[in-house]
Design a protein around this motif. Structure first.
Motif, PDB file in Angstrom:
ATOM      1  N   ASN A  47       0.774  -1.030   0.053  1.00  0.00           N
ATOM      2  CA  ASN A  47      -0.148  -0.010  -0.184  1.00  0.00           C
ATOM      3  C   ASN A  47       0.646   1.313  -0.096  1.00  0.00           C
ATOM      4  O   ASN A  47       0.599   2.220  -0.557  1.00  0.00           O
ATOM      5  CB  ASN A  47      -0.809  -0.082   1.062  1.00  0.00           C
ATOM      6  N   PHE A  48       2.013   1.183   0.731  1.00  0.00           N
ATOM      7  CA  PHE A  48       2.831   2.362   0.701  1.00  0.00           C
ATOM      8  C   PHE A  48       3.820   2.420  -0.668  1.00  0.00           C
ATOM      9  O   PHE A  48       4.065   3.351  -1.328  1.00  0.00           O
ATOM     10  CB  PHE A  48       3.926   2.276   2.011  1.00  0.00           C
ATOM     11  N   PHE A  49       4.491   1.288  -0.935  1.00  0.00           N
ATOM     12  CA  PHE A  49       5.341   1.098  -2.017  1.00  0.00           C
ATOM     13  C   PHE A  49       4.627   0.083  -3.106  1.00  0.00           C
ATOM     14  O   PHE A  49       4.740  -1.139  -2.670  1.00  0.00           O
ATOM     15  CB  PHE A  49       6.632   0.861  -1.901  1.00  0.00           C
ATOM     16  N   PRO A  50       4.059   0.231  -4.123  1.00  0.00           N
ATOM     17  CA  PRO A  50       3.793   1.389  -5.174  1.00  0.00           C
ATOM     18  C   PRO A  50       2.749   2.248  -4.765  1.00  0.00           C
ATOM     19  O   PRO A  50       2.216   2.750  -5.861  1.00  0.00           O
ATOM     20  CB  PRO A  50       4.177   0.949  -6.338  1.00  0.00           C
ATOM     21  N   MET A  51       1.501   1.774  -4.073  1.00  0.00           N
ATOM     22  CA  MET A  51       0.374   2.182  -4.144  1.00  0.00           C
ATOM     23  C   MET A  51       0.153   3.628  -3.924  1.00  0.00           C
ATOM     24  O   MET A  51      -0.567   4.352  -4.637  1.00  0.00           O
ATOM     25  CB  MET A  51      -0.548   1.507  -3.537  1.00  0.00           C
ATOM     26  N   ILE A  52       1.198   4.374  -2.974  1.00  0.00           N
ATOM     27  CA  ILE A  52       1.332   5.618  -2.691  1.00  0.00           C
ATOM     28  C   ILE A  52       2.457   6.097  -3.151  1.00  0.00           C
ATOM     29  O   ILE A  52       2.233   7.364  -3.890  1.00  0.00           O
ATOM     30  CB  ILE A  52       0.971   5.722  -1.149  1.00  0.00           C
TER      31      ILE A  52
END
Length: 768
Positions: free
Chosen positions: A438-443
Motif C-alpha cells: 500500500n505504501f510502495f507502490p500504491m502511494i
C-alpha cells in the motif's frame, strides 16, 4: 622549533621515498592514460540531469506534473459462466504542458488471450521428466482464452472512437489533440473469461472448491490508463507478465453486481453498507470500529458454511468509492468469513480487515487481521501515516498480490487444521509484504514495469523491519525467546546469490523483464543493501530520517530511481554514489580480508629506507632532522640494530626519547604504546564497503573499529593502517558480525583461520 622540524622532516622524507618508489615503478611499466574509474566519482554519467520537473536534491521540481484518470464503472460477475463484464467511463485530465495526439490504455488481460505472444518469449526445451499437468500444459492443452473482448469504445457524445490494439496496449484516437489543462471523456465496454489462478496461474482469478463454489480475487480486470510523464512520455511497454504496472492516480466509483449470497470487499469506501449488510453484520461492524486488540467477526464461519449450498439466483450490487488511488481490486465469494478490528494511526482509526474461506482456519482467524494492524503501524512509523480508511487481507491459495487497500495472500493449514511454523511464518510474511505494498507502490507510485526494485526492494526492506516489530509486539506468536525468522534482510543471507555464477546475475538497475533470478535481484538484494546502509553505513537515525523524507516527498507522486538516490543523500549529508554505483549498477561482490600484519619497533639508528633515500638525494642523515625510525621485527636489519642496542622496546623509554619535541601539557597526554603494527587489508571483491575490524588483544579484550568506505578512495585493492597499542594484538577479524555480505570469509582473519577438512566439518556438525 624541534617539534616543527621533526614533523616537516618526516613529511618530506616520506614524500620523497614514496615519490622515488612511484617513479621506479613507472619506469618499469608504461601504460596508456585512462578515464576516471574511481568508484567514488560522482554519478553524473549515470543520473539524469536535474530539471524543473525533478531537482538535484531528489524532490519534485516547481514544474512537476502528473496526469489524472477518473473511472466510473458498472461491473457484473457471471458466476455460472466464470465471466466478468464491465462498462466504464474514463475522464482523463491532461496536466502536462504537452498537447496529446492520442491516449494509451493498458489491456493487461490480453496476456491471456488465445493469440498472446507471452508464451513465445519463454525458452522452454524438453525436460527429461515432468508432471502430467506440466506435460499437458506444454504440449497438449489448448491455450486459455482470457483476453479482453472490447465491444465498444465511444466518446462522451456516444460516437464511436477509432482505436488500435497492439497486444496488451490500446491506442485511442481522439477527435482533436488534447491540450494542456483539458479533459477528455470516453467509455469502453468489455468482457473476458476469468482464469483459474490456482491451476492456470495468474495474479488474479478464481479458486474452485470441491463443492463447486469459487472464491474470486479480481484485479487488472478493466482497461486502465497508461502513465504519461516528464521522463519518457507515454509509458506503453507491453505487459509480458512479470514487470508489473505503471498507473496514474484518480478517483473511482465502482458498482459491482454479484450473486446475492456473496460477500464482497475491495478498494474504496463501501457507500451502500446498509443495503448489503444484514442487521447482525451492521451491529458487529460498529463493534469492530471500537475494538483495538481483537478482531470482531462480521461473517462467521458457521454463517459462511450455511451459504455454501445456496447458489443464489438473485443479484446484489456493492458500491465502492475511492479517492486518489492508482488502481482498483476486489474479492467476492459466498464462502468468505469476514473479520475486522481498528488500529490507531496518526490519531485516526483505520480498519484492519481479513476475508478467508474456512480452509484458512484456524490460522487466519488467529493472526491475519493482527498482522495487518501491526504492519500498518510499522510502515507508518518508517514512512508516513497510512492515509486510507482500511487495509484488507484476502486468503487465496498460492497467491501474493497487492492493490490499493486490498491484497491476497497464501498460507493454508492442513485439512485437519494443523500447520507448521513454516506455513505460519510464510502467511505472516506475505501479509506483511502485500499490505506493505500500500505504501510502495500504491502511494509512492514508482514505475513497476521498468524498475521492480523500487517497489519490491524497498517494500521488502521495510517488511524486515515490520517482521522484527511484530515479534516484539506479539511474542506469543513466536514462542519463548524466539526472534521472527525473517527470510530476507540481514547481509549474510544475500551471500549465496552474490557469490553465484556471473552469467546468471543482473544489476539491480535492469528492466523488470530482463532480470536473472528475479526474487534475489528485485527483492532480496535491494532490501539487503538498504539494511546495510541503515545498520552499518549511515546509522538508523540518519537513514530513517532520509527514508521518511523520500516517502513523504513522493507520496501520491511518481518517483524515479534518481529521485530516491538523491533524496537519501540530500537528507543525510552522506555521499553515497559509491554505494549506488556498486550495489545497484553492477554485479560486483564484497570480499575484504587481512593480507599481512607486520610488527615494528622504534630504533635510534636510521633504517635502510632512510639511508637509501639520503644517499639518493646526496644528503647526510643528520640533514634530515630528528626522526623516529621504524624497523620491522624478525628481519636481519632488526637483529643488527638490536645487537647494537639501538632498539627502544620500552614505552616509558620511548616517551622519554621524544620528550624534547613536546610541551609539558602535550607530554601529559601522550600515550605509552608498547606495540606497533602495520596491517594491510586487501579487497579482492569489486564492491566498496566500510572496513569493519575487530582487534582482539592478548588479555582477551576486544575493540571494533569501523573505517568508513572512503578508506578505499585512492587504492581500490589494498590499504594499510598503522596501529599503536599498549597491548599486543593476538587476533584480527574483518567484518566479525557479517554486516557487509562478504562472500569469502576465509581471508577475514589473522592469524589465518585453518580450513577444516571434511572430517572436521562432519565432527562439528555432529557436536552441533
Amino acid at each position: 622549533m624541534k617539534k616543527i622540524l621533526l614533523v616537516l622532516s618526516v613529511t618530506f622524507l616520506i614524500s620523497g621515498i614514496s615519490y622515488a618508489q612511484n617513479q621506479e615503478e613507472a619506469k618499469n611499466v608504461r601504460e596508456l592514460g585512462h578515464t576516471n574509474q574511481n568508484k567514488f566519482k560522482q554519478m553524473y554519467d549515470e543520473f539524469a540531469t536535474p530539471n524543473m520537473y525533478r531537482t538535484g536534491s531528489g524532490a519534485p521540481g516547481p514544474a512537476y506534473y502528473q496526469q489524472q484518470a477518473d473511472y466510473k464503472m458498472d461491473i457484473e460477475l457471471d458466476d455460472k459462466n466464470k465471466k466478468l463484464s464491465g462498462k466504464e467511463t474514463i475522464t482523463y485530465t491532461n496536466n502536462s504542458p504537452d498537447n496529446l495526439e492520442f491516449l494509451w490504455v493498458q489491456l493487461d488481460q490480453n496476456m491471456r488471450a488465445k493469440d498472446s505472444k507471452t508464451p513465445l518469449i519463454q525458452a522452454n526445451g524438453v525436460d527429461p521428466a515432468t508432471t502430467p499437468e506440466g506435460f499437458l500444459t506444454k504440449f497438449l492443452a489448448e491455450p486459455f482464452d482470457g483476453g479482453f473482448n472490447i465491444t465498444a469504445v465511444k466518446g462522451s457524445n456516444g460516437s464511436p472512437l477509432k482505436y488500435t490494439i497492439n497486444r496488451t496496449m490500446m491506442r485511442i484516437e481522439m477527435p482533436k489533440d488534447l491540450a494542456s489543462g483539458e479533459k477528455f471523456v470516453f467509455s469502453i465496454d468489455w468482457w473476458y473469461n476469468i482464469n483459474d489462478h490456482v491451476n492456470g496461474r495468474g495474479r488474479s482469478g478464481y479458486e474452485e472448491f470441491e463443492d463447486g463454489n469459487r472464491a474470486y480475487v479480481i484485479a487488472q480486470f478493466y482497461p486502465r490508463m497508461a502513465v504519461y510523464n516528464d521522463v519518457e512520455g507515454w509509458q506503453n511497454h507491453q505487459f509480458w507478465g512479470r514487470g508489473e504496472f505503471a498507473l496514474p492516480f484518480g478517483n473511482f466509483e465502482v458498482n459491482i453486481t454479484v450473486p446475492a449470497d456473496h460477500i464482497l470487499d475491495g478498494t474504496g469506501v463501501l457507500v451502500n453498507r446498509k443495503e448489503v449488510f444484514t442487521k447482525d453484520m451492521m451491529s458487529r461492524y460498529e463493534a469492530a470500529k471500537k475494538s483495538y486488540n481483537k478482531p470482531v467477526v462480521i461473517v462467521t464461519q458457521k454463517e459462511a458454511i450455511a451459504k455454501e449450498k445456496t447458489f443464489s439466483e438473485n443479484k446484489k450490487t456493492w458500491k465502492l468509492k475511492a479517492e486518489n488511488v492508482r488502481d482498483f481490486g476486489f474479492a467476492t465469494s459466498r464462502r468468505f468469513i469476514w473479520d475486522m478490528m481498528a488500529v490507531k494511526i496518526g490519531g485516526k482509526n483505520i480498519m484492519a480487515v481479513s476475508m478467508y474461506p474456512k480452509e484458512g482456519n484456524p490460522l487466519w482467524e488467529d493472526w491475519s487481521t493482527k498482522v495487518v494492524a501491526s504492519t500498518l503501524k510499522s510502515y507508518s512509523r518508517m514512512t508516513f501515516d497510512y492515509p486510507y480508511h482500511k487495509a484488507i487481507s484476502v486468503h487465496a491459495k498460492n497467491q501474493g498480490m497487492e492493490y490499493p487497500m486490498i491484497c491476497w495472500n497464501y498460507g493454508r493449514p492442513k485439512p485437519d487444521g494443523s500447520y507448521s511454523d513454516r506455513v505460519k511464518y510464510g502467511m505472516m510474511s506475505v501479509i506483511i509484504h502485500e499490505v506493505g505494498h500500500n505504501f510502495f507502490p500504491m502511494i509512492v507510485n514508482s514505475d513497476e514495469r521498468q524498475w521492480t526494485w523500487m517497489d519490491e526492494g524497498l517494500n521488502t526492506f521495510i517488511q524486515y523491519v515490520a517482521e522484527q516489530d511484530f515479534g516484539e509486539w506479539y511474542p506469543k506468536a513466536l514462542g519463548q525467546d524466539k526472534k521472527y525468522p525473517s527470510r530476507r534482510g540481514p547481509a549474510r543471507k544475500i551471500v549465496p546469490y552474490m557469490s553465484g555464477n556471473q552469467n546468471f546475475l543482473s544489476p539491480i538497475m535492469s528492466q523488470s523483464n530482463n532480470i536473472h533470478q528475479f526474487g534475489p535481484n528485485a527483492y532480496s538484494k535491494p532490501a539487503t543493501g538498504l539494511n546495510i546502509l541503515r545498520e552499518t553505513v549511515m546509522g538508523r537515525d540518519l537513514f530513517d530520517y532520509s527514508f521518511r523524507t523520500y516517502a513523504q516527498r513522493w507520496m501520491f507522486k511518481h518517483p524515479t530511481p534518481e529521485d530516491f538516490f538523491r533524496t537519501m543523500e540530500d537528507a543525510s549529508a552522506f555521499d553515497l554514489d559509491w554505494f549506488w554505483r556498486g550495489w545497484f549498477y553492477t554485479t560486483d561482490y564484497t570480499d575484504i580480508g587481512v593480507k599481512e600484519v607486520k610488527k615494528y619497533v622504534v630504533s635510534k639508528e636510521p633504517n635502510k629506507e632512510v639511508k637509501d633515500y639520503a644517499a639518493s638525494v646526496g644528503a647526510k642523515i643528520e640533514d634530515l632532522g630528528p626522526l623516529v625510525y621504524m624497523v620491522k621485527e624478525g628481519t636481519e636489519e632488526y637483529e643488527k640494530i638490536k645487537k647494537n642496542g639501538n632498539i627502544i622496546s620500552d614505552a616509558k623509554t620511548l616517551k622519554a626519547y621524544l620528550m624534547d619535541n613536546f610541551s609539558i601539557e602535550e607530554r601529559k597526554k601522550l600515550k605509552e604504546p608498547k606495540f606497533f603494527y602495520e596491517i594491510t587489508f586487501e579487497k579482492p571483491g569489486g564492491l566498496v564497503m566500510p572496513l569493519i575490524v575487530e582487534y582482539t588483544y592478548e588479555d582477551g579484550t576486544k575493540e571494533t573499529i569501523t573505517y568508513p568506505a572512503e578508506i578505499w578512495r585512492k587504492n581500490d585493492s589494498q590499504v594499510k593502517r598503522a596501529v599503536a597499542s599498549e597491548k599486543a594484538i593476538s587476533k584480527i577479524v574483518v567484518d566479525p558480525k557479517q554486516e557487509t555480505a562478504d562472500i569469502d570469509t576465509s581471508n577475514n582473519s589473522w592469524p589465518k583461520r585453518k580450513k577444516q577438512g571434511k572430517f572436521e566439518q562432519f565432527k562439528s556438525k555432529v557436536k552441533g
